[in-house]
Design an enzyme around this catalytic site. Sequence first.
Site, PDB file in Angstrom:
ATOM      1  N   GLN A  27      -6.208  -4.000  10.874  1.00 36.91           N
ATOM      2  CA  GLN A  27      -5.029  -3.443  11.533  1.00 36.91           C
ATOM      3  C   GLN A  27      -5.360  -2.213  12.363  1.00 36.91           C
ATOM      4  OE1 GLN A  27      -1.217  -3.548   9.290  1.00 36.91           O
ATOM      5  NE2 GLN A  27      -2.447  -4.316   7.602  1.00 36.91           N
ATOM      6  N   ASP A  34      -3.048   7.772   4.758  1.00 36.41           N
ATOM      7  CA  ASP A  34      -2.636   6.393   5.026  1.00 36.41           C
ATOM      8  C   ASP A  34      -3.148   5.977   6.413  1.00 36.41           C
ATOM      9  OD1 ASP A  34      -1.447   3.976   4.750  1.00 36.41           O
ATOM     10  OD2 ASP A  34       0.626   4.687   4.957  1.00 36.41           O
ATOM     11  N   GLU A  35      -3.235   4.692   6.657  1.00 31.26           N
ATOM     12  CA  GLU A  35      -3.695   4.155   7.951  1.00 31.26           C
ATOM     13  C   GLU A  35      -5.030   4.774   8.366  1.00 31.26           C
ATOM     14  OE1 GLU A  35      -2.026   1.715   9.028  1.00 31.26           O
ATOM     15  OE2 GLU A  35       0.125   2.009   8.663  1.00 31.26           O
ATOM     16  N   ARG A  82       4.060  -8.709  10.178  1.00 38.25           N
ATOM     17  CA  ARG A  82       5.288  -7.963   9.882  1.00 38.25           C
ATOM     18  C   ARG A  82       6.350  -8.910   9.332  1.00 38.25           C
ATOM     19  NH1 ARG A  82       3.151  -4.094   8.838  1.00 38.25           N
ATOM     20  NH2 ARG A  82       1.336  -5.404   9.145  1.00 38.25           N
ATOM     21  N   LYS A 141       0.807  -1.219   0.000  1.00 36.19           N
ATOM     22  CA  LYS A 141       0.000   0.000   0.000  1.00 36.19           C
ATOM     23  C   LYS A 141       0.842   1.272   0.000  1.00 36.19           C
ATOM     24  CE  LYS A 141      -0.782   0.081   4.955  1.00 36.19           C
ATOM     25  NZ  LYS A 141      -0.149   1.303   5.440  1.00 36.19           N
ATOM     26  N   THR A 142       1.952   1.242   0.747  1.00 32.50           N
ATOM     27  CA  THR A 142       2.804   2.425   0.798  1.00 32.50           C
ATOM     28  C   THR A 142       3.290   2.764  -0.605  1.00 32.50           C
ATOM     29  OG1 THR A 142       3.526   1.768   2.982  1.00 32.50           O
ATOM     30  CG2 THR A 142       4.853   3.401   1.851  1.00 32.50           C
TER      31      THR A 142
END
Length: 759
Positions: A260, A229-230, A611, A46-47
């Site tokens: 998340q 983002d997030e 992660r 996504k980043t």
Amino acid sequence: MAEGVGMSSDLVSNGDLLADLTDEQRAAVMHGEGPLLILAGAGSGKTRVITRRVAYLLRQGVRPGSILAITFTNKAAGEMRNRVEALVPGNRVFVSTFHSLGARLLRQYADRLEIDRNFTIYDMDDRNKIVKEALESAGIDNVRFTPERIGGGISKAKNQLLTPRQYEQTANDFFSQTVSKVYGTYQKRLRVANAMDFDDLLYLPAMALKLNEELRRDLDARFKYVLIDEYQDTNSAQYEIAKRLSQDYQNLCVVGDPDQSIYKWRGSDIKNIMDFERDFPSARVITLARNYRSTKAILAAADAVISHNKQRKKKTLVTDNGQGDPVRVLTFDNGLEEAEGVVMRIKDDVQAGKARYRDHAVFMRINALTRSLESAFVKHGVPFQIVKGLAFFDRKENKDVLAYLRLLVNPQDTISFLRAVNEPVRGIGKVSLERLVRYAEENEMGYLAAAGQVAKITDIRGKAATGLRDFHRLMTDLRSHLELPPHELIKLVLDKSGYRKMLVDSGEDEDADRLANVEELVTAAAQFHAEDATRGLGDFLEQITLASDVDSWDEAADHVSVMTLHAAKGLEFPIVYLLAVEHGLLPHERSLAKEEDIEEERRLCFVGMTRAMKQLNLCHSRLREFRGQALYAVPSMFLDELPADVERIDRAGRRNQPRSAIDEWRAKTNLALTGVADKNVTPTTGLKPKPVEIKPTIPDGVDTDYSVGAVVQHEEYGIGQVTNMSGFGALRRIKIRFAAAGEKTFVADKVKLKMVRRK
DNA sequence: CTGCTCGGCCTTTTT
DNA sequence: GGCCGAGCAG
């Protein structure tokens, strides 16, 4: 390493932005105008998609100034800014966290909002002090609720954009009523001090955008494209800001993953992402479900755990990656063996050439658990960095010096005044300060200004009066140098305040360390100034306060990274260890009462697991030391939720281990540990494992074998001689005297030195 | 009145 | 293990 770094294609410079993307990713990047929701599963790139999208917009001719990108940390912001610039050279986009954005808007529009742009940003410590004052002035004995809890209540209220009056209406239990009694006073005290807390940085801009249509329209037009983002971790205030900036120009692109969401406890609302389509009916929704990060084994394990959440849209991550190593559950006898076992495994891996230190990360639910690990790392000479809560700027000496600086920028700052005024000791005690505060409040003036009128305060005399007068003179003098670069000003503060003299004269080892730390503060300020000379002291202070834990993380160095699960969000590592996966810790005991809180803990566990790229180890101990007591620990329910094919290794700590304290105890008492898990064996009767003696020695191996007298070469300052060493581990400081530059202090782990001559 | 020391109390996660 | 408040000496 940050998400996506492992993909070489991110290094495309000025090349094709789309060639290496999947259809979904490309669609997200190329989406034109209008709202866009990207539901991006863990590890789905996504980043990379956001970065490419920004670059794509720029290449389409969108002006950099009309793009606003919001990330979760300043570090992530910096990385995105750099990557975009690499893709589309010469374009600097405004990338920031919500809090930094808020601070910037408040300062920029200070006049229109009728606030003083030199406001100080109060951190949580400062906030709690103000709460305490507010409690006292409201006559509430703070025995019932701690200032921390009350402060948390106020924070939540502001995050929900409730004014003191509105909050009063909703306060229907004793706790909220107590919060309500101080909320208004608290805000007044902040304003008197010309201070903003973290929540104000969101609350005030959100309110301004809501109530000031002219300002809203201006900003909406300025930021035509907004990317967040997030998004699953935004709260109501942040939501309000996002929405109000995207009314006339609805080019709002939000990215997130409901699985998340881990910040509900601080007001984030998963509804913001769940209801995006309702808020923006024309929204396009793109789902990124393919995972590029982890092995099939890791994904299957993470998926098995998260699918136990009931409040959840079902979704399954898929990957083309191989099956990989099985996920391991490592069982240890106690926390000490767990720490040792993990560190030894990492060391073995590295020595066998299987991985580098930097490929490893260790996560835990609470900061307190890092301590036992730290000892194990030091003992075995394994380099590590704790991405931690108690950071450099939180040390007493640095907070003292920063208080002077804050007071210089903002003379109204009450908290900083009280901190700085008698440090070093000027003979000003509690009683005199109370009198000064009363005088200041009666005359509606700042504490510092009141100190300037000490002659008029009849009940302050003698030492205290002289001290206050001196302090006021000192600050007046220092204020005349406010235009100096930050590091020069800090030096001036250290000299003129007597702070440096106090540390030098003391002779205590601890104070020598402190001196080294404040000297390093000077270095930090100098670096800050060197990066951009247009930024002043105020900017330096703001950056320090708004820095997140991961901002200090050095991802380039070859060391093991240690951090909380919350800090781990957005990162990835080849090999991951999750520590203390035990009932009461993960899920944390404070979450056990409510099913929805347990679900958040499960998401936290999920974040930690996802992660991992290649190898995932979930650790737990039979015995956990806590507050100096050893307690039997029950494995986390999340471990029971794992698929059947995980590898379970019991007594994992015994490998390569000297006989442990608990083994000795067991031999002595002739008891099998598992058979006596009840109250008749209490920690005080000897169950508590004696810690293996650990001396804070320098890690061997890595290039830290300097000693006082050694001659070294520094790439910038040249040849110098080591004059002092202090601290250990990540805190180890080395002081070097250079021929030209004089004496400098460095963090031993960080500084790059060449050994010229050993002592 | 000030400043230091000792003991009791609490401890999730964070911008 | 760390912080705050009480208590005591100067």
